[in-house]
Motif scaffolding. Structure first.
Motif, mmCIF file in Angstrom:
data_model
loop_
_atom_site.group_PDB
_atom_site.id
_atom_site.type_symbol
_atom_site.label_atom_id
_atom_site.label_comp_id
_atom_site.label_asym_id
_atom_site.label_seq_id
_atom_site.Cartn_x
_atom_site.Cartn_y
_atom_site.Cartn_z
ATOM 1 N N ASP A 147 28.492 -20.178 15.485
ATOM 2 C CA ASP A 147 27.950 -21.353 16.175
ATOM 3 C C ASP A 147 28.018 -22.646 15.378
ATOM 4 O O ASP A 147 28.397 -23.678 15.911
ATOM 5 C CB ASP A 147 26.488 -21.098 16.561
ATOM 6 C CG ASP A 147 25.910 -22.261 17.342
ATOM 7 O OD1 ASP A 147 26.287 -22.415 18.514
ATOM 8 O OD2 ASP A 147 25.122 -23.042 16.768
ATOM 9 N N HIS A 148 27.624 -22.629 14.135
ATOM 10 C CA HIS A 148 27.576 -23.876 13.365
ATOM 11 C C HIS A 148 27.551 -23.581 11.878
ATOM 12 O O HIS A 148 27.417 -22.428 11.463
ATOM 13 C CB HIS A 148 26.339 -24.705 13.747
ATOM 14 C CG HIS A 148 25.028 -24.049 13.373
ATOM 15 N ND1 HIS A 148 24.324 -23.238 14.231
ATOM 16 C CD2 HIS A 148 24.310 -24.069 12.222
ATOM 17 C CE1 HIS A 148 23.220 -22.809 13.633
ATOM 18 N NE2 HIS A 148 23.191 -23.293 12.412
ATOM 19 N N THR A 194 25.702 -27.925 22.654
ATOM 20 C CA THR A 194 24.679 -27.271 21.832
ATOM 21 C C THR A 194 24.184 -28.275 20.784
ATOM 22 O O THR A 194 24.881 -29.238 20.478
ATOM 23 C CB THR A 194 25.227 -26.007 21.150
ATOM 24 O OG1 THR A 194 26.279 -26.364 20.252
ATOM 25 C CG2 THR A 194 25.764 -25.026 22.191
ATOM 26 N N HIS A 196 23.868 -28.385 17.567
ATOM 27 C CA HIS A 196 24.648 -28.690 16.359
ATOM 28 C C HIS A 196 25.891 -27.824 16.247
ATOM 29 O O HIS A 196 25.874 -26.626 16.498
ATOM 30 C CB HIS A 196 23.821 -28.644 15.084
ATOM 31 C CG HIS A 196 23.083 -27.367 14.813
ATOM 32 N ND1 HIS A 196 22.814 -26.419 15.774
ATOM 33 C CD2 HIS A 196 22.539 -26.895 13.672
ATOM 34 C CE1 HIS A 196 22.139 -25.435 15.222
ATOM 35 N NE2 HIS A 196 21.969 -25.688 13.957
ATOM 36 N N ASP A 197 26.972 -28.502 15.879
ATOM 37 C CA ASP A 197 28.229 -27.824 15.561
ATOM 38 C C ASP A 197 28.558 -28.028 14.089
ATOM 39 O O ASP A 197 29.353 -27.293 13.514
ATOM 40 C CB ASP A 197 29.346 -28.350 16.470
ATOM 41 C CG ASP A 197 28.994 -28.072 17.931
ATOM 42 O OD1 ASP A 197 28.869 -26.891 18.283
ATOM 43 O OD2 ASP A 197 28.760 -29.031 18.695
HETATM 44 CA CA CA Z 1 26.849 -25.154 18.177
#
Ligand code: CA
Ligand code: FE
Length: 303
Positions: A147-148, A194, A196-197
């Motif tokens: 995700d990040h 979303t 935060h990336d």
């Molecule tokens: Ca993300």
């Protein structure tokens, strides 16, 4: 469209066999390719060739890959990054197994980011025709996707300006020293829906704080915690909830000491999202809303 998501994390590990048992056995990623001293992994709900590369020798980040929506984005981002003053170079197909040509950028924080548009399509484990909601043979946590990533930088203002001006990321949340003078301590930036990336906090250049896997919900976070106990995985913090992003979380370490996170929840971000501000005096609640304490390890251990 621009940057779509974090596509891969290329990390160093001290011992590849130990790393395999963590990323494969505990987290449940599948190895898709291996070479001398390097293993490529994919999570079950990802369709591109790989999302994690483990390279034997040391700890920390080799580089991050971000996938862009159109091949013409590459020229645009290269031009803007060079104009910003970053070192950029073209990379060619095959320099990364399964990844097309692209642009390599050295960030103001000394981290290396690769932008690319093409990746070999391996497909998810459930497919794209009448898919089951999950594969029945999941191993361990069975993480669906990455995700990040959270990195550290001596100069958060400049790194935030780079991601905003050159790559069109938006800051969902920021931590400032004081409301008035506004010195930036960290920023959580999104290129998607979303929260935060990429995120970064003030610290030494070139370091990794953690990279994270998205899980569905709190119950999966709790179940992951149980598996960490069964497999003797060192847990840093959690399970708990973040103030920043509102995500549910456990931080833990791979056998080399690289910090990982399992993350669920968080809100949706759109173009008109009003950036949220935290002040330094509330930082502990921002990071861990329930406990409101930052342990020494969480703030000092970087790889
Ligand atoms: Ca993300
Ligand atoms: Fe995180």
């Amino acid at each position: 469209m621009g940057v779509m998501r974090l596509g891969y994390v290329h990390a160093r590990v001290t011992d590849l066999d130990e790393a395999r048992s963590h990323y494969g056995g505990t987290l449940g990623m599948k190895q898709v390719h291996q070479e001398q001293g390097v293993a490529y992994y994919k999570a079950w709900d990802e369709w591109d060739h790989h999302s994690v590369v483990l390279e034997e020798g040391g700890v920390g980040l080799v580089k991050l890959g971000y996938k862009v929506a159109r091949s013409t984005d590459l020229d645009d981002f290269e031009r803007r990054a060079a104009a910003f003053g970053c070192l950029t170079e073209r990379m060619s197909r095959g320099e990364n197994v399964g990844i097309g040509d692209g642009v390599r950028v050295v960030l103001p924080s000394d981290h290396v980011v690769e932008l690319y548009h093409e990746a070999e399509f391996l497909g998810t484990e459930t497919g794209t025709l009448n898919p089951a909601p999950f594969p029945r043979e999941l191993v361990g946590v069975g993480v669906p996707r990455i995700d990040h990533c959270l990195i550290t930088t001596e100069d958060p203002e400049t790194l935030e300006r780079f991601f905003s001006e050159c790559l069109d990321f938006r800051s969902a949340e920021r931590v400032v020293e004081h409301l008035d003078d506004g010195a930036l301590l960290g920023s959580w930036m999104s290129c998607s829906n979303t929260p935060h990336d990429i995120a970064f906090i003030k610290g030494p250049n070139g370091k990794l704080h953690h990279f994270a896997y998205a899980l569905t919900d709190w119950h999966e976070i709790k179940r992951a915690g149980g598996l960490f106990a069964m497999d003797d995985v060192p847990v840093d913090v959690g399970p708990t909830q973040h103030g920043i992003t509102r995500g549910e979380t456990i931080y833990f370490f791979d056998p080399s000491g690289n910090r990982n996170e399992v993350f669920s929840g968080g809100y949706m971000v759109h173009d008109d999202f009003p950036t949220i501000t935290w002040t330094a005096d509330q930082l502990a609640a921002g990071i861990f809303y329930i406990g409101r304490e930052l342990n020494e390890r969480f703030t000092s251990v970087l790889t």
